[in-house]
Design an enzyme around this catalytic site. Structure first.
Site, PDB file in Angstrom:
ATOM      1  N   ASP A  25       0.199   6.061  -8.267  1.00 37.23           N
ATOM      2  CA  ASP A  25       1.109   5.225  -7.539  1.00 37.23           C
ATOM      3  C   ASP A  25       2.483   6.102  -7.282  1.00 37.23           C
ATOM      4  O   ASP A  25       3.139   5.777  -8.498  1.00 37.23           O
ATOM      5  CB  ASP A  25       1.196   4.042  -7.797  1.00 37.23           C
ATOM      6  CG  ASP A  25       2.005   2.909  -7.403  1.00 37.23           C
ATOM      7  OD1 ASP A  25       2.713   3.438  -6.237  1.00 37.23           O
ATOM      8  OD2 ASP A  25       2.283   1.876  -7.728  1.00 37.23           O
ATOM      9  N   LYS A  86      11.572   8.493  -2.228  1.00 39.28           N
ATOM     10  CA  LYS A  86      10.456   7.868  -1.332  1.00 39.28           C
ATOM     11  C   LYS A  86      11.239   7.390  -0.130  1.00 39.28           C
ATOM     12  O   LYS A  86      10.447   7.335   0.857  1.00 39.28           O
ATOM     13  CB  LYS A  86       9.738   6.979  -2.165  1.00 39.28           C
ATOM     14  CG  LYS A  86       8.692   6.493  -1.127  1.00 39.28           C
ATOM     15  CD  LYS A  86       7.647   5.517  -2.226  1.00 39.28           C
ATOM     16  CE  LYS A  86       6.254   5.079  -1.647  1.00 39.28           C
ATOM     17  NZ  LYS A  86       5.762   4.254  -2.310  1.00 39.28           N
ATOM     18  N   GLU A 185      -1.301   1.550   0.143  1.00 36.59           N
ATOM     19  CA  GLU A 185      -1.169   0.873  -1.260  1.00 36.59           C
ATOM     20  C   GLU A 185      -1.691  -0.749  -1.222  1.00 36.59           C
ATOM     21  O   GLU A 185      -2.230  -0.890  -2.238  1.00 36.59           O
ATOM     22  CB  GLU A 185       0.286   0.837  -1.390  1.00 36.59           C
ATOM     23  CG  GLU A 185       1.139   1.901  -1.783  1.00 36.59           C
ATOM     24  CD  GLU A 185       2.557   1.996  -2.125  1.00 36.59           C
ATOM     25  OE1 GLU A 185       3.328   1.233  -1.325  1.00 36.59           O
ATOM     26  OE2 GLU A 185       3.069   2.985  -2.153  1.00 36.59           O
ATOM     27  N   ASP A 207       3.061  -6.563  -0.397  1.00 33.57           N
ATOM     28  CA  ASP A 207       3.577  -5.421  -1.371  1.00 33.57           C
ATOM     29  C   ASP A 207       4.941  -5.206  -0.906  1.00 33.57           C
ATOM     30  O   ASP A 207       5.314  -4.349   0.023  1.00 33.57           O
ATOM     31  CB  ASP A 207       2.713  -4.203  -0.900  1.00 33.57           C
ATOM     32  CG  ASP A 207       3.092  -2.989  -2.039  1.00 33.57           C
ATOM     33  OD1 ASP A 207       3.986  -3.188  -2.639  1.00 33.57           O
ATOM     34  OD2 ASP A 207       2.229  -2.206  -1.953  1.00 33.57           O
TER      35      ASP A 207
END
Length: 623
Positions: A25, A86, A185, A207
């Site tokens: 992850d 990210k 994800e 999420d």
């Protein structure tokens, strides 16, 4: 992503052979690695038993530091410490500017138009930053599992576009990893959740991570996970909640917008801490260091915090509505809502999401770990360790893909929320008499005009036989693979001339940049290993020095004579000098010498501790 084929061709393991695989992850704030061990998927801790690895990389003149140590140094060395890469990965310089906040870095343009961050070790791309995080996680997995990884599954936000997905694969390539799949994800969370609960029906996976938001609507039926729709925002997350609090602090403390990088990073750290405290308390006391060396003290209560972050949390509900509309469902038809991502620990998030779906969100799964666990389960299957596994994932393409047509219009070839992998073809024709070439412009987005969509690639089909306008038949085929990556082929049907492009987004790394990075990583392998060894010895020396200094302060006067103390302090000074040098072997030798010198002192401290514990008590009490 779609996993219609449980094992790659030729990868099915023999019954006695278990291949090592891991799920990663790669998060905005923190990252994790997990693997299936003894039939159970678990996250893997580091040597200090920490499962979360802060996605922070610090570039010093001597070494690259990743994780907890880098995070601690972020305030004092903001320009050389990169966090939340990210949010930048797969974006161009102009994209970064649209994030709407002043970021504490010095940006420079690179060859590929990807923003690069100026550090002491040169200009670094967000892809390289992510590669360092992946490298550390892979090393942790190999140390834990006792061997080399056959491959990994890396998770990405469902709403990552083609450029961001390609950049993630580039980072894995630089880190030396074989990627089985990029897995959405929310889909990874559904895998972990569905296997645990064995629950059929419609579920929503909400999420909210550090830098990205995804909502996916899934149907689970007899082991088949079907993603009905997905939506989200790849530039919205917990970092934005922190920035909202930091702006409030700046207003209250009268800190100007021209604050320096160090002040900005310190404010973001303090804002994040306040947010975390307010998840369990109704008020938090703030003690803010000002740029002029002064201090501002105040309080932030949960009501004020909720008012600050409500606009951002409510911003996540628009994609929720859109995904439900695309699925043809009402909110009350969703059986439950699974919360994923550390930012879902904020009580206001749980409250507003619960109100929207008219259901109490499920919070019994660790929101930080569930994505990595789902990725590990898929990695284990793709490595060929579960040839009889009947689980099936049907994922979808998050954004529409199409071509530019005359007038600057977009013709959609693959609509959003189409199950992937998928191939779709459509025929076009020429616009002018005698036209022998056609320019093909590939786009991604939901708008009707080219200027409102994202350009992915341009290429030309040449050699079309001259014909009257409208007579040529140009067949354009779009293929999206299981990672959500696109290739486009154009062919003229009568002559067979063909042109093809694998979409390499302009914001991904060029092949030359990747090659240079790979060569650099190999050519500097020895230097990197030596730098790591030096840093490990320095850390050990620092621990030894601190422990001995604390012991001497506590009982040195009582347990040691003046000569004995002088002997120990002389040896201690030798270790302090060695630790400031660049010779790892010398530092190790100095640590060993100090331990040998202090042997009698350690023994006396142990005896003194035993005597103190036994004072006033009978021997029989210890039997």
């Amino acid at each position: 992503m779609a996993l219609l084929q449980i094992a790659e061709p030729g990868q099915t393991a023999a019954p006695h052979e278990h291949k090592l695989a891991a799920g990663i992850d790669l998060g905005t704030t923190n990252s994790l690695v997990a693997s299936v061990r003894s039939g159970e998927a678990r996250t893997l801790p580091d040597a200090q038993h920490r499962h979360l690895l802060p996605s922070v990389v610090r570039y010093t003149e001597q070494a690259i530091v990743v994780g907890h140590e880098a995070k601690v140094a972020a305030v004092d060395d903001p320009l050389n410490t990169v966090a939340s890469a990210k949010r930048l990965i797969g974006r161009g310089v102009e994209d970064v500017k649209t994030l709407g906040e002043r970021l504490p870095y010095d940006f420079v343009e690179g060859e590929s138009h990807m923003p690069r961050i100026r550090t002491r070790q040169g200009d670094i791309s967000p892809v390289e930053v992510s590669a360092e995080v992946l490298r550390v996680l892979a090393h942790r997995a190999e140390e834990s599992l006792g061997g080399d990884l056959s491959g990994v599954v890396i998770t990405v936000p469902a709403y990552f576009d083609d450029a961001q997905r390609q950049a993630t694969k580039d980072a894995a390539k630089i880190a030396g990893l074989h990627v089985f799949r990029l897995l959405n994800e929310p889909t990874a969370a559904a895998v972990a959740y569905g296997l645990d609960k064995k629950s059929d029906g419609v579920h929503a996976v909400y999420d909210l991570g550090g830098g990205t938001f995804d909502i996916s609507i899934l149907r689970l039926r007899k082991g088949v996970f079907e993603v009905l729709a997905t939506a989200g925002d790849s530039a919205l997350g917990g970092d934005d909640l922190d920035r909202a609090v930091a702006r409030w602090i700046m207003q209250q403390a009268d800190i100007g917008d021209d604050a320096d990088h160090k002040t900005l990073r310190r404010l973001l750290r303090d804002a994040c801490t306040a947010k975390e405290v307010l998840s369990s308390q109704n008020e938090v006391a703030l003690d803010i260091e000002l740029p002029n060396g002064g201090c501002w003290q105040g309080n932030l209560d949960r009501t004020t915090f909720n008012n600050l972050v409500d606009p951002l949390i409510k911003k996540t509900l628009a994609p929720c509505r859109r995904s439900l509309r695309d699925s043809g469902l009402r909110p009350d038809e969703v059986e439950d809502v699974v919360l994923v991502g550390g930012s879902t620990r904020v009580p206001r998030v749980r409250e507003l999401v619960g109100e929207f779906f008219a259901a109490t969100p499920l919070v019994d799964i660790d929101p930080d770990k569930v994505v990595a666990i789902g990725a590990a389960i898929q990695a284990d299957a793709l490595a060929g360790n579960k040839p009889d596994d009947e689980m099936l994932l049907l994922d979808v393409n998050p954004l529409s893909l199409g071509l530019e047509t005359m007038g600057g219009l977009v013709e959609k070839i693959i609509p959003r929320n189409t199950t992937i992998p998928v191939a779709r073809a459509q025929e076009f024709t020429t616009f002018k008499d005698g036209q022998s070439a056609m320019a093909i412009h590939v786009l991604q987005g939901e708008r009707e005009l080219v200027k409102d969509c994202r350009s992915l690639a341009r290429f030309e089909l040449r050699g079309i036989p001259p014909m009257v306008a409208g007579a040529a038949r140009i067949r354009v085929t779009f293929e999206v693979d299981a990672d959500g990556l696109l290739s486009v082929t154009a062919s003229e049907q009568s002559s067979g001339v063909k042109a093809q492009v694998e979409v390499k987004p302009s914001y991904g790394l060029t092949d030359r940049e990747i090659e240079t990075m790979l060569k650099d990583s190999m050519s500097h392998a020895h230097e990197d290993m030596e730098a790591r060894k030096l840093r490990e010895e320095q850390v050990e020396a620092e621990r030894t020095i601190e422990a001995l200094q604390a012991a001497l302060a506590e009982d040195g006067e009582r347990l040691l004579t003046a000569d004995e103390r002088a002997l120990i302090e002389h040896s201690l000074e030798g270790l302090v000098r060695a630790s400031r040098g660049r010779d790892a072997a010398m530092i190790k030798k100095a640590v060993e010498a100090l331990e040998q010198t202090c042997g009698f002192y350690v023994e006396r401290r142990m005896n003194a501790g035993i005597q103190q514990a036994m004072a006033g008590r009978k021997v029989e009490e210890f039997e």
